[in-house]
Design a protein around this motif. Structure first.
Motif, PDB file in Angstrom:
ATOM      1  N   GLN A  13      39.263  67.457  -2.463  1.00 36.27           N
ATOM      2  CA  GLN A  13      40.598  67.678  -3.028  1.00 36.27           C
ATOM      3  C   GLN A  13      41.521  66.507  -2.713  1.00 36.27           C
ATOM      4  N   ALA A  14      42.474  66.305  -3.577  1.00 36.81           N
ATOM      5  CA  ALA A  14      43.482  65.278  -3.327  1.00 36.81           C
ATOM      6  C   ALA A  14      44.164  65.550  -1.988  1.00 36.81           C
ATOM      7  N   GLY A  15      44.350  64.489  -1.239  1.00 38.66           N
ATOM      8  CA  GLY A  15      44.913  64.609   0.098  1.00 38.66           C
ATOM      9  C   GLY A  15      43.878  64.741   1.190  1.00 38.66           C
ATOM     10  N   GLY A  16      42.635  64.978   0.792  1.00 36.95           N
ATOM     11  CA  GLY A  16      41.572  65.149   1.755  1.00 36.95           C
ATOM     12  C   GLY A  16      40.989  63.832   2.232  1.00 36.95           C
ATOM     13  N   SER A  17      39.916  63.958   3.030  1.00 39.30           N
ATOM     14  CA  SER A  17      39.271  62.792   3.622  1.00 39.30           C
ATOM     15  C   SER A  17      37.766  62.846   3.412  1.00 39.30           C
ATOM     16  N   LEU A  18      37.177  61.689   3.402  1.00 33.72           N
ATOM     17  CA  LEU A  18      35.722  61.541   3.387  1.00 33.72           C
ATOM     18  C   LEU A  18      35.373  60.331   4.231  1.00 33.72           C
ATOM     19  N   ARG A  19      34.195  60.384   4.829  1.00 33.28           N
ATOM     20  CA  ARG A  19      33.671  59.203   5.494  1.00 33.28           C
ATOM     21  C   ARG A  19      32.351  58.830   4.845  1.00 33.28           C
ATOM     22  N   LEU A  20      32.326  57.659   4.266  1.00 32.51           N
ATOM     23  CA  LEU A  20      31.103  57.138   3.682  1.00 32.51           C
ATOM     24  C   LEU A  20      30.334  56.363   4.740  1.00 32.51           C
ATOM     25  N   SER A  21      29.017  56.443   4.646  1.00 36.79           N
ATOM     26  CA  SER A  21      28.149  55.689   5.530  1.00 36.79           C
ATOM     27  C   SER A  21      27.212  54.839   4.689  1.00 36.79           C
ATOM     28  N   CYS A  22      26.812  53.725   5.253  1.00 33.78           N
ATOM     29  CA  CYS A  22      25.828  52.855   4.615  1.00 33.78           C
ATOM     30  C   CYS A  22      24.842  52.426   5.687  1.00 33.78           C
ATOM     31  N   ALA A  23      23.634  52.922   5.563  1.00 34.78           N
ATOM     32  CA  ALA A  23      22.588  52.602   6.526  1.00 34.78           C
ATOM     33  C   ALA A  23      21.768  51.425   6.028  1.00 34.78           C
ATOM     34  N   ALA A  24      21.518  50.487   6.913  1.00 33.83           N
ATOM     35  CA  ALA A  24      20.786  49.276   6.551  1.00 33.83           C
ATOM     36  C   ALA A  24      19.446  49.223   7.257  1.00 33.83           C
ATOM     37  N   SER A  25      18.475  48.705   6.577  1.00 34.71           N
ATOM     38  CA  SER A  25      17.168  48.467   7.194  1.00 34.71           C
ATOM     39  C   SER A  25      16.700  47.084   6.779  1.00 34.71           C
ATOM     40  N   GLY A  26      15.763  46.567   7.506  1.00 34.56           N
ATOM     41  CA  GLY A  26      15.263  45.236   7.189  1.00 34.56           C
ATOM     42  C   GLY A  26      15.673  44.241   8.256  1.00 34.56           C
ATOM     43  N   ARG A  27      16.175  43.097   7.825  1.00 37.63           N
ATOM     44  CA  ARG A  27      16.555  42.065   8.769  1.00 37.63           C
ATOM     45  C   ARG A  27      17.724  42.506   9.640  1.00 37.63           C
ATOM     46  N   THR A  28      18.004  41.779  10.668  1.00 32.75           N
ATOM     47  CA  THR A  28      19.010  42.123  11.662  1.00 32.75           C
ATOM     48  C   THR A  28      20.353  42.412  11.003  1.00 32.75           C
ATOM     49  N   PHE A  29      20.807  43.637  11.176  1.00 31.31           N
ATOM     50  CA  PHE A  29      22.034  44.098  10.540  1.00 31.31           C
ATOM     51  C   PHE A  29      23.226  43.261  10.961  1.00 31.31           C
ATOM     52  N   SER A  30      23.274  42.881  12.200  1.00 31.05           N
ATOM     53  CA  SER A  30      24.437  42.155  12.715  1.00 31.05           C
ATOM     54  C   SER A  30      24.536  40.738  12.157  1.00 31.05           C
ATOM     55  N   SER A  31      23.563  40.319  11.385  1.00 32.47           N
ATOM     56  CA  SER A  31      23.619  39.010  10.745  1.00 32.47           C
ATOM     57  C   SER A  31      24.448  39.021   9.479  1.00 32.47           C
ATOM     58  N   TYR A  32      24.826  40.212   9.020  1.00 29.32           N
ATOM     59  CA  TYR A  32      25.468  40.357   7.721  1.00 29.32           C
ATOM     60  C   TYR A  32      26.927  40.734   7.825  1.00 29.32           C
ATOM     61  N   THR A  33      27.729  40.060   7.034  1.00 21.02           N
ATOM     62  CA  THR A  33      29.053  40.557   6.710  1.00 21.02           C
ATOM     63  C   THR A  33      28.871  41.709   5.723  1.00 21.02           C
ATOM     64  N   MET A  34      29.601  42.787   5.936  1.00 25.18           N
ATOM     65  CA  MET A  34      29.425  43.978   5.097  1.00 25.18           C
ATOM     66  C   MET A  34      30.695  44.277   4.309  1.00 25.18           C
ATOM     67  N   GLY A  35      30.491  44.751   3.102  1.00 25.94           N
ATOM     68  CA  GLY A  35      31.637  45.084   2.261  1.00 25.94           C
ATOM     69  C   GLY A  35      31.440  46.406   1.553  1.00 25.94           C
ATOM     70  N   TRP A  36      32.564  46.972   1.138  1.00 29.03           N
ATOM     71  CA  TRP A  36      32.567  48.149   0.275  1.00 29.03           C
ATOM     72  C   TRP A  36      33.279  47.784  -1.035  1.00 29.03           C
ATOM     73  N   PHE A  37      32.688  48.237  -2.119  1.00 32.62           N
ATOM     74  CA  PHE A  37      33.251  48.061  -3.445  1.00 32.62           C
ATOM     75  C   PHE A  37      33.251  49.431  -4.126  1.00 32.62           C
ATOM     76  N   ARG A  38      33.975  49.521  -5.234  1.00 27.18           N
ATOM     77  CA  ARG A  38      33.932  50.768  -5.989  1.00 27.18           C
ATOM     78  C   ARG A  38      34.060  50.469  -7.479  1.00 27.18           C
ATOM     79  N   GLN A  39      33.544  51.396  -8.272  1.00 28.31           N
ATOM     80  CA  GLN A  39      33.643  51.271  -9.719  1.00 28.31           C
ATOM     81  C   GLN A  39      34.012  52.616 -10.301  1.00 28.31           C
ATOM     82  N   ALA A  40      35.190  52.678 -10.873  1.00 27.06           N
ATOM     83  CA  ALA A  40      35.659  53.892 -11.509  1.00 27.06           C
ATOM     84  C   ALA A  40      35.148  53.953 -12.952  1.00 27.06           C
TER      85      ALA A  40
END
Length: 122
Positions: A13-40
């Motif tokens: 609902q409007a006014g509410g909250s969500l927490r998105l997660s993104c789990a990574a596998s493969g090469r060392t995660f800490s080597s990457y800059t991470m971003g979030w994008f969206r497409q409406a």
């Protein structure tokens, strides 16, 4: 190479909250800059936020600053997007992305790997 899997989307609902997660596998995660994008629906993909490899630096698109918070846990190979005070215009598919270059950038073309996305509906 790194594989990214988003989760945490859903109907809220409007006014509410969500927490998105993104789990990574493969090469060392800490080597990457991470971003979030969206497409409406019917719109181009847009940048939301990015976090540095250590998690010590973040950047946001101006109109979301204060409502969304990006963070990462390198021990869990996961990046998060906490979304508060959600509005109907936040409805979109949210994607996480990873890049090896360290600069905190909102240009999608600079990201090397992408997840499949998670839907957020209001």
């Amino acid at each position: 190479q790194v594989q990214l899997v988003e989760s945490g989307g859903g109907l809220v609902q409007a006014g509410g909250s969500l927490r998105l997660s993104c789990a990574a596998s493969g090469r060392t995660f800490s080597s990457y800059t991470m971003g979030w994008f969206r497409q409406a629906p019917g719109k181009e993909r847009e940048f939301v936020s990015a976090v540095s490899r250590s998690g010590g630096a973040t950047t946001y698109v101006n109109f979301l600053k204060g409502r969304f918070t990006i963070s990462r846990d390198n021990a869990k190979n996961t990046v998060y997007l906490q979304m508060d005070s959600l509005k109907p215009e936040d409805t979109a598919v949210y994607y996480c992305a990873a890049k090896l270059k360290p600069a905190l950038t909102g240009s999608g073309n600079e990201y090397d790997y992408w997840g499949q996305g998670t839907q957020v509906l209001l």
